[in-house]
Design a protein around this motif. Structure first.
Motif, PDB file in Angstrom:
ATOM      1  N   LEU A  77      13.167   2.218  26.448  1.00 18.94           N
ATOM      2  CA  LEU A  77      13.250   3.209  25.383  1.00 18.94           C
ATOM      3  C   LEU A  77      14.541   3.003  24.607  1.00 18.94           C
ATOM      4  CD1 LEU A  77      12.249   6.647  26.974  1.00 18.94           C
ATOM      5  CD2 LEU A  77      10.874   5.192  25.512  1.00 18.94           C
ATOM      6  N   ASN A  78      14.446   3.103  23.288  1.00 21.02           N
ATOM      7  CA  ASN A  78      15.632   3.112  22.440  1.00 21.02           C
ATOM      8  C   ASN A  78      15.761   4.491  21.826  1.00 21.02           C
ATOM      9  OD1 ASN A  78      16.280   0.435  22.874  1.00 21.02           O
ATOM     10  ND2 ASN A  78      15.214  -0.299  21.070  1.00 21.02           N
ATOM     11  N   VAL A  79      16.962   5.029  21.858  1.00 18.41           N
ATOM     12  CA  VAL A  79      17.258   6.297  21.208  1.00 18.41           C
ATOM     13  C   VAL A  79      18.140   5.960  20.014  1.00 18.41           C
ATOM     14  CG1 VAL A  79      18.260   8.583  21.510  1.00 18.41           C
ATOM     15  CG2 VAL A  79      17.167   7.452  23.447  1.00 18.41           C
ATOM     16  N   THR A  80      17.647   6.260  18.809  1.00 26.14           N
ATOM     17  CA  THR A  80      18.350   5.794  17.619  1.00 26.14           C
ATOM     18  C   THR A  80      18.274   6.793  16.466  1.00 26.14           C
ATOM     19  OG1 THR A  80      18.485   4.007  16.001  1.00 26.14           O
ATOM     20  CG2 THR A  80      16.301   4.519  16.835  1.00 26.14           C
ATOM     21  N   ASN A  81      19.284   6.727  15.620  1.00 27.56           N
ATOM     22  CA  ASN A  81      19.254   7.476  14.366  1.00 27.56           C
ATOM     23  C   ASN A  81      19.260   6.509  13.174  1.00 27.56           C
ATOM     24  OD1 ASN A  81      21.866   6.534  14.382  1.00 27.56           O
ATOM     25  ND2 ASN A  81      22.821   8.511  13.959  1.00 27.56           N
ATOM     26  N   GLY A  82      19.003   5.248  13.429  1.00 28.34           N
ATOM     27  CA  GLY A  82      18.995   4.237  12.386  1.00 28.34           C
ATOM     28  C   GLY A  82      20.238   3.369  12.417  1.00 28.34           C
ATOM     29  N   THR A  83      21.371   3.940  12.825  1.00 23.25           N
ATOM     30  CA  THR A  83      22.612   3.169  12.905  1.00 23.25           C
ATOM     31  C   THR A  83      23.113   3.052  14.341  1.00 23.25           C
ATOM     32  OG1 THR A  83      23.908   5.160  12.435  1.00 23.25           O
ATOM     33  CG2 THR A  83      23.340   3.753  10.570  1.00 23.25           C
ATOM     34  N   HIS A  84      22.981   4.120  15.097  1.00 21.90           N
ATOM     35  CA  HIS A  84      23.446   4.132  16.488  1.00 21.90           C
ATOM     36  C   HIS A  84      22.241   4.001  17.409  1.00 21.90           C
ATOM     37  CE1 HIS A  84      26.116   5.093  19.821  1.00 21.90           C
ATOM     38  NE2 HIS A  84      25.128   5.836  20.293  1.00 21.90           N
ATOM     39  N   VAL A  85      22.280   3.050  18.367  1.00 23.22           N
ATOM     40  CA  VAL A  85      21.164   2.823  19.297  1.00 23.22           C
ATOM     41  C   VAL A  85      21.669   2.886  20.730  1.00 23.22           C
ATOM     42  CG1 VAL A  85      19.373   1.221  20.050  1.00 23.22           C
ATOM     43  CG2 VAL A  85      19.986   1.332  17.633  1.00 23.22           C
ATOM     44  N   GLU A  86      20.988   3.678  21.548  1.00 24.12           N
ATOM     45  CA  GLU A  86      21.217   3.719  22.994  1.00 24.12           C
ATOM     46  C   GLU A  86      19.918   3.261  23.656  1.00 24.12           C
ATOM     47  OE1 GLU A  86      23.896   4.689  24.840  1.00 24.12           O
ATOM     48  OE2 GLU A  86      25.158   5.224  23.151  1.00 24.12           O
ATOM     49  N   THR A  87      20.006   2.425  24.695  1.00 17.17           N
ATOM     50  CA  THR A  87      18.820   1.892  25.360  1.00 17.17           C
ATOM     51  C   THR A  87      18.745   2.395  26.793  1.00 17.17           C
ATOM     52  OG1 THR A  87      18.897  -0.114  24.010  1.00 17.17           O
ATOM     53  CG2 THR A  87      17.626  -0.229  26.041  1.00 17.17           C
ATOM     54  N   ILE A  88      17.533   2.806  27.193  1.00 18.41           N
ATOM     55  CA  ILE A  88      17.258   3.202  28.573  1.00 18.41           C
ATOM     56  C   ILE A  88      16.284   2.168  29.125  1.00 18.41           C
ATOM     57  CG2 ILE A  88      16.488   5.038  30.109  1.00 18.41           C
ATOM     58  CD1 ILE A  88      16.840   6.994  27.748  1.00 18.41           C
ATOM     59  N   GLY A 105      26.976  10.334  15.618  1.00 14.16           N
ATOM     60  CA  GLY A 105      26.923  11.337  14.565  1.00 14.16           C
ATOM     61  C   GLY A 105      25.786  12.317  14.754  1.00 14.16           C
ATOM     62  N   ALA A 106      25.934  13.474  14.161  1.00 13.06           N
ATOM     63  CA  ALA A 106      24.871  14.467  14.192  1.00 13.06           C
ATOM     64  C   ALA A 106      23.742  14.013  13.275  1.00 13.06           C
ATOM     65  CB  ALA A 106      25.412  15.815  13.754  1.00 13.06           C
ATOM     66  N   GLY A 107      22.557  14.578  13.493  1.00 12.18           N
ATOM     67  CA  GLY A 107      21.415  14.265  12.638  1.00 12.18           C
ATOM     68  C   GLY A 107      20.134  14.105  13.437  1.00 12.18           C
ATOM     69  N   ASP A 108      19.142  13.555  12.779  1.00 14.56           N
ATOM     70  CA  ASP A 108      17.839  13.361  13.402  1.00 14.56           C
ATOM     71  C   ASP A 108      17.793  12.030  14.149  1.00 14.56           C
ATOM     72  OD1 ASP A 108      16.845  15.763  12.390  1.00 14.56           O
ATOM     73  OD2 ASP A 108      16.232  14.820  10.509  1.00 14.56           O
ATOM     74  N   TYR A 109      17.278  12.067  15.360  1.00  5.22           N
ATOM     75  CA  TYR A 109      17.156  10.883  16.210  1.00  5.22           C
ATOM     76  C   TYR A 109      15.696  10.681  16.583  1.00  5.22           C
ATOM     77  CZ  TYR A 109      22.182  10.377  16.966  1.00  5.22           C
ATOM     78  OH  TYR A 109      23.521  10.151  16.806  1.00  5.22           O
ATOM     79  N   SER A 110      15.358   9.441  16.907  1.00  3.57           N
ATOM     80  CA  SER A 110      14.015   9.090  17.366  1.00  3.57           C
ATOM     81  C   SER A 110      14.117   8.421  18.729  1.00  3.57           C
ATOM     82  CB  SER A 110      13.344   8.122  16.396  1.00  3.57           C
ATOM     83  OG  SER A 110      13.197   8.708  15.134  1.00  3.57           O
ATOM     84  N   VAL A 111      13.142   8.719  19.586  1.00  4.61           N
ATOM     85  CA  VAL A 111      13.005   8.022  20.862  1.00  4.61           C
ATOM     86  C   VAL A 111      11.863   7.027  20.650  1.00  4.61           C
ATOM     87  CG1 VAL A 111      12.516   8.245  23.312  1.00  4.61           C
ATOM     88  CG2 VAL A 111      13.740  10.074  22.114  1.00  4.61           C
ATOM     89  N   VAL A 112      12.196   5.738  20.757  1.00  4.17           N
ATOM     90  CA  VAL A 112      11.254   4.670  20.420  1.00  4.17           C
ATOM     91  C   VAL A 112      10.905   3.887  21.679  1.00  4.17           C
ATOM     92  CG1 VAL A 112      10.878   2.621  18.999  1.00  4.17           C
ATOM     93  CG2 VAL A 112      12.285   4.500  18.118  1.00  4.17           C
ATOM     94  N   ALA A 113       9.595   3.804  21.982  1.00  7.65           N
ATOM     95  CA  ALA A 113       9.117   2.981  23.103  1.00  7.65           C
ATOM     96  C   ALA A 113       8.993   1.546  22.612  1.00  7.65           C
ATOM     97  CB  ALA A 113       7.773   3.492  23.596  1.00  7.65           C
ATOM     98  N   VAL A 114       9.520   0.597  23.395  1.00  2.00           N
ATOM     99  CA  VAL A 114       9.492  -0.821  23.030  1.00  2.00           C
ATOM    100  C   VAL A 114       8.698  -1.585  24.090  1.00  2.00           C
ATOM    101  CG1 VAL A 114      10.886  -2.845  22.511  1.00  2.00           C
ATOM    102  CG2 VAL A 114      11.764  -0.573  21.961  1.00  2.00           C
ATOM    103  N   ALA A 115       7.695  -2.356  23.648  1.00  2.00           N
ATOM    104  CA  ALA A 115       6.879  -3.163  24.558  1.00  2.00           C
ATOM    105  C   ALA A 115       7.537  -4.518  24.782  1.00  2.00           C
ATOM    106  CB  ALA A 115       5.478  -3.352  23.989  1.00  2.00           C
ATOM    107  N   GLU A 116       7.006  -5.277  25.739  1.00  2.00           N
ATOM    108  CA  GLU A 116       7.549  -6.609  26.041  1.00  2.00           C
ATOM    109  C   GLU A 116       7.465  -7.547  24.849  1.00  2.00           C
ATOM    110  OE1 GLU A 116       5.991  -8.376  29.576  1.00  2.00           O
ATOM    111  OE2 GLU A 116       6.220  -6.550  30.731  1.00  2.00           O
ATOM    112  N   ASP A 117       6.424  -7.385  24.016  1.00  2.00           N
ATOM    113  CA  ASP A 117       6.261  -8.267  22.854  1.00  2.00           C
ATOM    114  C   ASP A 117       7.064  -7.800  21.641  1.00  2.00           C
ATOM    115  OD1 ASP A 117       4.812  -6.042  22.111  1.00  2.00           O
ATOM    116  OD2 ASP A 117       2.928  -7.094  21.775  1.00  2.00           O
ATOM    117  N   GLY A 118       7.872  -6.742  21.807  1.00  2.00           N
ATOM    118  CA  GLY A 118       8.726  -6.259  20.731  1.00  2.00           C
ATOM    119  C   GLY A 118       8.105  -5.176  19.869  1.00  2.00           C
ATOM    120  N   LYS A 119       6.859  -4.830  20.123  1.00  2.00           N
ATOM    121  CA  LYS A 119       6.187  -3.783  19.365  1.00  2.00           C
ATOM    122  C   LYS A 119       6.827  -2.432  19.684  1.00  2.00           C
ATOM    123  CE  LYS A 119       1.582  -2.330  18.224  1.00  2.00           C
ATOM    124  NZ  LYS A 119       0.173  -2.487  18.507  1.00  2.00           N
TER     125      LYS A 119
END
Length: 131
Positions: A77-88, A105-119
């Motif tokens: 999982l990547n947690v990102t706001n477009g500029t800052h990324v944290e990976t779990i 920074g404050a603002g809206d963040y997304s939790v993004v699931a990443v597959a092995e193929d990069g999707k």
């Protein structure tokens, strides 16, 4: 002399064989399509979304914790706001974000699931408030 009327309503013998032929052709076409799909493995080429589970504690506060709860079809999982990324990387792992920290920074963040193929697929969103 017995002449039949051209539109005699008692003679409808031809309707049943015509409908029978049409139904048999339709069934043959449908079966050919289904069998062809299985034989050519066309069902495997359909893209699917990356799936993962994440829980978020502290939405709309200055301190938010994101926990990787279910792997699904994801690798991380990547947690990102477009500029800052944290990976779990592992299920059960978590990341804490604090808007008091200088690099986050404050603002809206997304939790993004990443597959092995990069999707990638967005699983959840949250807001990190200013302190």
């Amino acid at each position: 002399m017995n002449l039949k009327k051209p539109f005699d309503t008692n003679d409808d013998r031809a309707v049943s064989p015509v409908i029978g032929v049409i139904l048999m052709v339709a069934i043959t076409v449908i079966l050919a399509a289904v069998i062809g799909t299985f034989v050519l493995n066309l069902g495997d080429s359909v893209d699917s979304e990356v799936q993962a589970g994440a829980s978020i504690e502290g939405d709309e506060t200055s301190n938010v914790t994101v926990t990787y709860t279910s792997e699904g079809t994801s690798e991380k999982l990547n947690v990102t706001n477009g500029t800052h990324v944290e990976t779990i990387q592992n299920v059960g792992g978590s990341v804490s974000l604090d808007s008091n920290d200088g690099g986050i920074g404050a603002g809206d963040y997304s939790v993004v699931a990443v597959a092995e193929d990069g999707k990638e697929t967005v699983v959840r969103t949250f807001t990190l408030a200013e302190s």
